[in-house]
Design a protein around this motif. Structure first.
Motif, short mmCIF file in Angstrom:
data_model
loop_
_atom_site.label_atom_id
_atom_site.label_comp_id
_atom_site.label_asym_id
_atom_site.label_seq_id
_atom_site.Cartn_x
_atom_site.Cartn_y
_atom_site.Cartn_z
N ILE A 185 0.84 -1.19 0.00
CA ILE A 185 0.00 0.00 0.00
C ILE A 185 0.88 1.25 0.00
O ILE A 185 2.00 1.23 0.49
N SER A 186 0.33 2.31 -0.56
CA SER A 186 1.07 3.57 -0.65
C SER A 186 0.92 4.36 0.65
O SER A 186 0.11 4.01 1.52
N ASP A 187 1.67 5.45 0.76
CA ASP A 187 1.56 6.33 1.92
C ASP A 187 0.17 6.96 1.99
O ASP A 187 -0.26 7.40 3.05
N GLU A 188 -0.52 6.99 0.85
CA GLU A 188 -1.87 7.56 0.80
C GLU A 188 -2.94 6.48 1.02
O GLU A 188 -4.11 6.69 0.73
N ASN A 189 -2.51 5.31 1.50
CA ASN A 189 -3.40 4.18 1.78
C ASN A 189 -4.13 3.68 0.55
O ASN A 189 -5.31 3.32 0.61
N GLU A 190 -3.42 3.61 -0.55
CA GLU A 190 -3.97 3.05 -1.78
C GLU A 190 -3.32 1.72 -2.04
O GLU A 190 -2.11 1.55 -1.82
N PHE A 191 -4.10 0.77 -2.53
CA PHE A 191 -3.58 -0.56 -2.86
C PHE A 191 -2.71 -0.44 -4.09
O PHE A 191 -3.14 0.04 -5.13
N ILE A 192 -1.45 -0.88 -3.98
CA ILE A 192 -0.52 -0.84 -5.11
C ILE A 192 -0.47 -2.20 -5.79
O ILE A 192 -0.39 -2.29 -7.00
N GLY A 193 -0.51 -3.26 -5.00
CA GLY A 193 -0.44 -4.60 -5.57
C GLY A 193 -0.14 -5.62 -4.49
O GLY A 193 -0.25 -5.34 -3.30
#
Length: 189
Positions: free
Chosen positions: A82-90
């Motif tokens: 997950i990214s620092d912005e709390n988005e699923f990356i993979g």
């Protein structure tokens, strides 16, 4: 004594926000909460795309996915990024920990590439007997993955000798390494 040390590290980490006293996010409840929320809100289609192989591996008790040298499948793991912005990356490939016929612990897919600028969190389950009606894939299995993350948070608090917050006083599979007294041991201690 271990509980006192772990609790002190956690308190110091929380107090000195600029210093990473506990470097592994797998031992910080707030970090696991981030991962849990990302998985909870992941669209079903995206979850199914990334977790189908993991689901199949959790259902496989025979080790057919590995080779003929399997005595028992012990744990099935998957990293979520997950990214620092709390988005699923993979997510990573599924990793299977097993005991071979000579009694040695082996792990498949040990070399996992982690994306730069992402936090990685592990989901880990033992092999489970899942009947078709038990956990519909992907919806019910997505809830099971979220439950695993909740149980990991529970186990972190128990490891510090504290009662987990009410929302994490749940039953289920959490952290994987336990001490003789049932407490979880961090890999370094």
């Amino acid at each position: 004594m271990q509980q006192v040390r772990v609790r002190a590290e956690y308190a110091a980490h929380a107090h000195f926000e600029d210093e990473e006293i506990i470097e592994d996010p797998a031992w910080l409840p707030g970090e696991i909460e981030r991962a849990m929320e990302v998985i909870r809100t992941l669209p079903t289609e995206t979850f199914a795309e990334h977790f189908r192989e993991y689901y199949d591996a959790v259902r496989d008790h025979t080790g057919e996915r590995i080779d003929d040298d399997v005595q028992s499948v012990d744990r099935v793991r998957k990293l979520i990024h997950i990214s620092d912005e709390n988005e699923f990356i993979g997510s990573s490939a599924t990793t299977i920990q097993y005991t071979d016929k000579s009694g040695e612990t082996q792990v498949t897919n040990q070399d996992v590439d982690e994306p730069a600028h992402a936090d990685s969190h592990v989901v880990t389950l033992p092999p489970l007997t899942i009947e078709r009606d038990d956990f519909e894939f992907p919806e019910s299995f997505q809830a099971l993955v979220v439950s695993n993350l909740m149980c990991q948070i529970r186990d972190i608090y128990l490891n510090m000798g504290e009662e987990p917050p009410t929302e994490y006083q749940v039953e289920g599979i959490g952290k994987t390494t336990t001490l003789h007294d049932g407490l979880v041991s961090r890999p370094d201690g």
